[in-house]
Design a protein around this motif. Structure first.
Motif, PDB file in Angstrom:
ATOM      1  N   THR A   1       0.838  -1.200   0.000  1.00  0.00           N
ATOM      2  CA  THR A   1       0.000   0.000   0.000  1.00  0.00           C
ATOM      3  C   THR A   1       0.867   1.241   0.000  1.00  0.00           C
ATOM      4  OG1 THR A   1      -0.111   0.065   2.427  1.00  0.00           O
ATOM      5  CG2 THR A   1      -1.850  -1.157   1.281  1.00  0.00           C
TER       6      THR A   1
ATOM      7  N   LEU B   1       0.362   5.760   0.749  1.00  0.00           N
ATOM      8  CA  LEU B   1      -0.505   6.771   1.352  1.00  0.00           C
ATOM      9  C   LEU B   1      -1.011   7.723   0.276  1.00  0.00           C
ATOM     10  CD1 LEU B   1      -1.447   7.330   4.251  1.00  0.00           C
ATOM     11  CD2 LEU B   1       0.474   8.931   4.467  1.00  0.00           C
ATOM     12  N   ASP B   2      -2.327   7.854   0.206  1.00  0.00           N
ATOM     13  CA  ASP B   2      -2.977   8.733  -0.769  1.00  0.00           C
ATOM     14  C   ASP B   2      -4.042   9.545  -0.048  1.00  0.00           C
ATOM     15  OD1 ASP B   2      -3.993   9.991  -2.992  1.00  0.00           O
ATOM     16  OD2 ASP B   2      -4.945   8.211  -3.827  1.00  0.00           O
ATOM     17  N   ASN B   3      -3.752  10.851   0.162  1.00  0.00           N
ATOM     18  CA  ASN B   3      -4.689  11.715   0.898  1.00  0.00           C
ATOM     19  C   ASN B   3      -5.058  11.112   2.243  1.00  0.00           C
ATOM     20  OD1 ASN B   3      -4.842  13.755  -1.092  1.00  0.00           O
ATOM     21  ND2 ASN B   3      -6.293  12.503  -2.275  1.00  0.00           N
ATOM     22  N   ASP B   4      -4.044  10.711   2.990  1.00  0.00           N
ATOM     23  CA  ASP B   4      -4.201  10.160   4.340  1.00  0.00           C
ATOM     24  C   ASP B   4      -4.935   8.825   4.377  1.00  0.00           C
ATOM     25  OD1 ASP B   4      -2.911  12.357   5.548  1.00  0.00           O
ATOM     26  OD2 ASP B   4      -4.762  13.524   5.497  1.00  0.00           O
ATOM     27  N   LYS B   5      -5.016   8.157   3.249  1.00  0.00           N
ATOM     28  CA  LYS B   5      -5.648   6.838   3.193  1.00  0.00           C
ATOM     29  C   LYS B   5      -4.687   5.843   2.556  1.00  0.00           C
ATOM     30  CE  LYS B   5      -9.664   4.362   1.316  1.00  0.00           C
ATOM     31  NZ  LYS B   5     -10.883   4.466   0.474  1.00  0.00           N
ATOM     32  N   TRP B   6      -4.635   4.637   3.140  1.00  0.00           N
ATOM     33  CA  TRP B   6      -3.789   3.590   2.575  1.00  0.00           C
ATOM     34  C   TRP B   6      -4.524   2.905   1.433  1.00  0.00           C
ATOM     35  CZ3 TRP B   6       1.020   4.013   3.717  1.00  0.00           C
ATOM     36  CH2 TRP B   6       1.408   4.508   4.967  1.00  0.00           C
ATOM     37  N   VAL B   7      -3.915   2.950   0.252  1.00  0.00           N
ATOM     38  CA  VAL B   7      -4.523   2.355  -0.930  1.00  0.00           C
ATOM     39  C   VAL B   7      -3.556   1.337  -1.533  1.00  0.00           C
ATOM     40  CG1 VAL B   7      -5.840   4.449  -1.395  1.00  0.00           C
ATOM     41  CG2 VAL B   7      -3.612   4.122  -2.500  1.00  0.00           C
TER      42      VAL B   7
ATOM     43  N   ASN C   1      -2.997  -3.525   9.615  1.00  0.00           N
ATOM     44  CA  ASN C   1      -3.998  -2.494   9.328  1.00  0.00           C
ATOM     45  C   ASN C   1      -3.615  -1.587   8.165  1.00  0.00           C
ATOM     46  OD1 ASN C   1      -5.819  -3.328  11.274  1.00  0.00           O
ATOM     47  ND2 ASN C   1      -4.899  -2.057  12.876  1.00  0.00           N
ATOM     48  N   ASP C   2      -2.315  -1.282   8.018  1.00  0.00           N
ATOM     49  CA  ASP C   2      -1.953  -0.358   6.946  1.00  0.00           C
ATOM     50  C   ASP C   2      -1.445  -1.041   5.675  1.00  0.00           C
ATOM     51  OD1 ASP C   2       0.899  -0.799   7.259  1.00  0.00           O
ATOM     52  OD2 ASP C   2       0.983   0.722   8.807  1.00  0.00           O
TER      53      ASP C   2
ATOM     54  N   PRO D   1      -6.050  -3.188   3.704  1.00  0.00           N
ATOM     55  CA  PRO D   1      -6.530  -2.518   2.487  1.00  0.00           C
ATOM     56  C   PRO D   1      -6.613  -3.445   1.274  1.00  0.00           C
ATOM     57  CG  PRO D   1      -4.997  -1.098   3.645  1.00  0.00           C
ATOM     58  CD  PRO D   1      -4.926  -2.439   4.323  1.00  0.00           C
TER      59      PRO D   1
ATOM     60  N   ASP E   1      -9.806  -5.530   1.863  1.00  0.00           N
ATOM     61  CA  ASP E   1     -10.991  -4.715   1.597  1.00  0.00           C
ATOM     62  C   ASP E   1     -11.206  -4.487   0.101  1.00  0.00           C
ATOM     63  OD1 ASP E   1     -11.378  -4.576   4.310  1.00  0.00           O
ATOM     64  OD2 ASP E   1     -10.543  -2.551   4.529  1.00  0.00           O
TER      65      ASP E   1
END
Length: 289
Positions: free
Chosen positions: A122, A124-130, A166-167, A171, A174
């Protein structure tokens, strides 16, 4: 670059860290001195300790490009291992130099879910792990995934240990990109998965066979080449000490019997090599290309 029959193997080294001699609890200063002639400076120095490359192996078959493990990752919070936290490494640039971009990869094999093997799952993209590779199937052993899941095998562990899952794992779950395997599957084109438990419960490797030649991605079965000479030594990171020894013995025997090139996750020098039988055990020969 390594050629195994029709299969080409390459690597990206994300970063280098160092482990102290205490990495091996059974090793004495005399043991270390006895191997210094070949360990120094490619694998060990008095100033820094054991060289630890964080490696991802690239396997190219005639039809697929496969990445084995994804390193430590950038911007991760790592309270249990601060040296791997807050990194800013050029891993993606390294992959691009090998012709791999985020949308051009066929498979990611996760040998196990320790923090230095899953970080670039993953970003970090705009405070979200993608997912770093949003079009790519990722596989991991079912045993390993269950063991790390905070809602299953890891539920009783301290919350700080859940950070990696989790990080860098959740993702993918999900997004529907992570599939579980038994760790014994035939992947086709000369590739197959092999169970390598001990260092972690569900660790697995990749056997590569083509035109009578063979190689094996062995993850953390061996942390350092000195273990070839002392197979009973486990690193302090091995979770099941006795099983780790049993697995290591099997891997070394196969490598010596079939002249199999071993591709560990952390070796220095050429990062890989051969094992040969000797009257007292085994010896190690670095791959020379």
């Amino acid at each position: 670059m390594i050629r195994v029959g029709d299969i080409i193997i390459d690597w990206v080294e994300e970063l280098v860290v160092y482990d102290p001699p205490e990495l091996f609890g059974e090793m004495t200063s005399d043991d270390l001195a006895g191997h210094s002639s070949w360990l120094t400076p490619d694998y060990f120095t008095e100033e820094n300790g054991f060289y630890v490359g964080v490696l991802s192996w690239i396997i190219r078959t005639p039809t697929r490009t496969i990445l084995v493990d994804t390193g430590a990752g950038n911007d991760k919070v790592r309270p249990t291992s601060p040296r791997f936290g807050g990194l800013h490494t050029p891993f993606l640039e390294g992959l691009a130099q090998k012709g791999i971009t985020r949308d051009r990869l066929d498979l990611v094999i996760l040998t196990h879910l320790h923090l230095d093997h899953v970080g670039w799952n993953t970003l970090l993209d705009n405070d979200k792990w993608v997912p770093t590779f949003p079009n790519t199937r990722h596989i991991v052993s079912a045993i390993e995934l269950a063991h790390r899941d905070p809602e299953r095998g890891a539920a009783a562990r301290p919350p700080a240990t859940w950070q990696v899952y989790n990080d860098s794992v959740r993702p993918l779950v999900d997004a529907g990109l992570l599939e579980t395997v038994e760790g014994t599957e035939d992947l086709g084109e000369g590739l197959s998965l092999i169970p390598l438990p001990g260092h972690s419960p569900g660790q697995m490797g990749v056997r590569v066979q083509s035109q009578g030649q063979s190689a094996m991605c062995i993850a953390d079965v061996l942390h350092q080449p000195i273990q070839v000479y002392h197979p009973s030594w486990n690193s302090r990171y091995c979770e099941d000490q006795e099983t780790a020894r049993t697995t290591r013995a099997k891997v070394l025997a196969e490598a010596a019997d079939y002249n199999t090139l071993l591709l560990p996750a952390h070796f220095g020098n050429s990062h890989c090599g051969y094992v040969h039988k000797t009257p007292s055990g085994y010896s190690y020969e670095a791959f020379k290309g």
